[in-house]
Design an enzyme around this catalytic site. Sequence first.
Site, PDB file in Angstrom:
ATOM      1  N   GLU A  26      -4.439   6.439  -3.838  1.00 11.20           N
ATOM      2  CA  GLU A  26      -5.053   5.124  -3.622  1.00 11.20           C
ATOM      3  C   GLU A  26      -6.315   5.204  -2.771  1.00 11.20           C
ATOM      4  O   GLU A  26      -7.079   4.251  -2.717  1.00 11.20           O
ATOM      5  CB  GLU A  26      -4.043   4.146  -3.021  1.00 11.20           C
ATOM      6  CG  GLU A  26      -3.034   3.672  -4.054  1.00 11.20           C
ATOM      7  CD  GLU A  26      -2.107   2.574  -3.565  1.00 11.20           C
ATOM      8  OE1 GLU A  26      -1.588   1.833  -4.420  1.00 11.20           O
ATOM      9  OE2 GLU A  26      -1.891   2.448  -2.342  1.00 11.20           O
ATOM     10  N   SER A  38      17.408   2.129  -2.892  1.00  9.73           N
ATOM     11  CA  SER A  38      16.363   1.099  -2.822  1.00  9.73           C
ATOM     12  C   SER A  38      16.405   0.153  -4.017  1.00  9.73           C
ATOM     13  O   SER A  38      15.951  -0.988  -3.930  1.00  9.73           O
ATOM     14  CB  SER A  38      14.982   1.746  -2.720  1.00  9.73           C
ATOM     15  OG  SER A  38      14.524   2.170  -3.990  1.00  9.73           O
ATOM     16  N   ASP A  58       8.496   5.076  -3.827  1.00  6.83           N
ATOM     17  CA  ASP A  58       8.098   5.273  -2.429  1.00  6.83           C
ATOM     18  C   ASP A  58       9.293   5.691  -1.577  1.00  6.83           C
ATOM     19  O   ASP A  58       9.151   6.500  -0.646  1.00  6.83           O
ATOM     20  CB  ASP A  58       7.459   3.993  -1.873  1.00  6.83           C
ATOM     21  CG  ASP A  58       6.106   3.695  -2.520  1.00  6.83           C
ATOM     22  OD1 ASP A  58       5.456   4.647  -2.993  1.00  6.83           O
ATOM     23  OD2 ASP A  58       5.706   2.516  -2.557  1.00  6.83           O
ATOM     24  N   GLY A  81       0.548   4.357   0.852  1.00 10.44           N
ATOM     25  CA  GLY A  81       0.571   5.190   2.054  1.00 10.44           C
ATOM     26  C   GLY A  81       1.455   4.590   3.141  1.00 10.44           C
ATOM     27  O   GLY A  81       2.337   5.263   3.694  1.00 10.44           O
ATOM     28  N   ALA A  82       1.224   3.310   3.429  1.00  5.01           N
ATOM     29  CA  ALA A  82       2.030   2.632   4.451  1.00  5.01           C
ATOM     30  C   ALA A  82       3.494   2.569   4.029  1.00  5.01           C
ATOM     31  O   ALA A  82       4.400   2.780   4.844  1.00  5.01           O
ATOM     32  CB  ALA A  82       1.477   1.234   4.704  1.00  5.01           C
ATOM     33  N   GLY A 119       0.865  -1.186   0.000  1.00  4.29           N
ATOM     34  CA  GLY A 119       0.000   0.000   0.000  1.00  4.29           C
ATOM     35  C   GLY A 119       0.898   1.232   0.000  1.00  4.29           C
ATOM     36  O   GLY A 119       1.817   1.338   0.821  1.00  4.29           O
ATOM     37  N   ASN A 163       5.195  10.775 -12.452  1.00  2.00           N
ATOM     38  CA  ASN A 163       6.145  10.239 -13.426  1.00  2.00           C
ATOM     39  C   ASN A 163       5.904  10.884 -14.793  1.00  2.00           C
ATOM     40  O   ASN A 163       5.010  11.707 -14.967  1.00  2.00           O
ATOM     41  CB  ASN A 163       6.095   8.708 -13.487  1.00  2.00           C
ATOM     42  CG  ASN A 163       4.755   8.188 -13.983  1.00  2.00           C
ATOM     43  OD1 ASN A 163       3.982   8.879 -14.650  1.00  2.00           O
ATOM     44  ND2 ASN A 163       4.463   6.933 -13.662  1.00  2.00           N
TER      45      ASN A 163
END
Length: 392
Positions: free
Chosen positions: A143, A291, A259, A44-45, A42, A186
């Site tokens: 989302e 990442s 993210d 947001g998380a 998700g 993007n």
Amino acid sequence: MGKSVDVVVMGSAAIEYITHVAELPKPGEMVPGIHMETAFGGKGANQSIAAARLGAVTTFLGKMGADESGEQYKSYLTDQNIDTKQVELVKNTATGMTEVALTEEGEFYRINVAGANKSMTSKDISRHKKIMNKSRVLLCQLELDMNTTACALRQFKGGVSILHLSPMRSDIPNELITLPTILVMNQDAAATLANMDEVRTLLQARKACEALVDGGANSVIILMEDNSAVHMSKNNKEMCTHIPAGDVRYVADSSGSDDAFMGGLAYHIARFPKLPREHHISAANACAAYSMGIRGTQPSFPGPYLAQDNLCYITPTFTVIDENSEEAPEEQRKETIQAPAPEPTPEPAAEPSPPPEEPAPPPPAEDPAPEEAPKAKTKEEERNTVAEANKA
């Protein structure tokens, strides 16, 4: 938790069921899976974890089902040093879930079931207003219901609000363009919103930024395909900057890079609100690059060792995109975008100008010898003439 919060993230939480496959199935086709894994996800998380890992005091606003998955996820976020007091576990509703099929080449399809995320409404925003306005940064995505997101951005009276236009939607209301302090998207989203055929070059990115700022956006960041970024603010439309990508050690998985960028951007803005935006973007690019070297989304987010707490002493690298100066050939512009670091090398590479100096071959082509031949003939004729004269 102290009186102030660095970052409040309002968004979705979902359990991801990821199946690794050799190739994606065509409609109606079944393909064998290589292996399957379950992960917390998700946007947001994810972004709340990315900010918290760097050291931001972070609060997550969202909803999960009052089921085993929801309880586990809420507990996991708490273990990640995120304040989850505002996270509600909704009865008789499942936690959001996403099904993903992923190939080794990075191709994927994704099916999302919103679940409890769908129950986040404007009434919840009113309840969270106090905690939101203690925050230096509010971070949102697309989302959740867009009316709920617009309500949060409208009610936020703290520092900087950031909206990540992901996943891209076709029916984005103009409010979501004009309300946030910073819009992040993007290249494809930029092309859609700016009514352009495509955004592939830096000059096209500049034109997209201009269109969005003219349409009411306060500040725009476009994430380019090569992991660099283009930025423009309505406060200085004349200056559109290109901030190069961070150093990528090797590419293992790019699924978490956006993210990681968003978490890094929120963290560095919260810590250094008065620095120029290029500082924040450069630091966020470094998080995104890191990442990409680690498999998985949340496992790939960097820890405090990548938080640039001396950011005010660092001069970021960036270039100004001049609308006149980038009228270069298409190939050259593509090279600039794909490899911003080695940009100086195209100029030596343009030193195939020596080959044009190989008009050294032309001299032989002038054939001076054949032109001397007629002269030599003339002398012989002269000698023959003298000999004939002597005979006579």
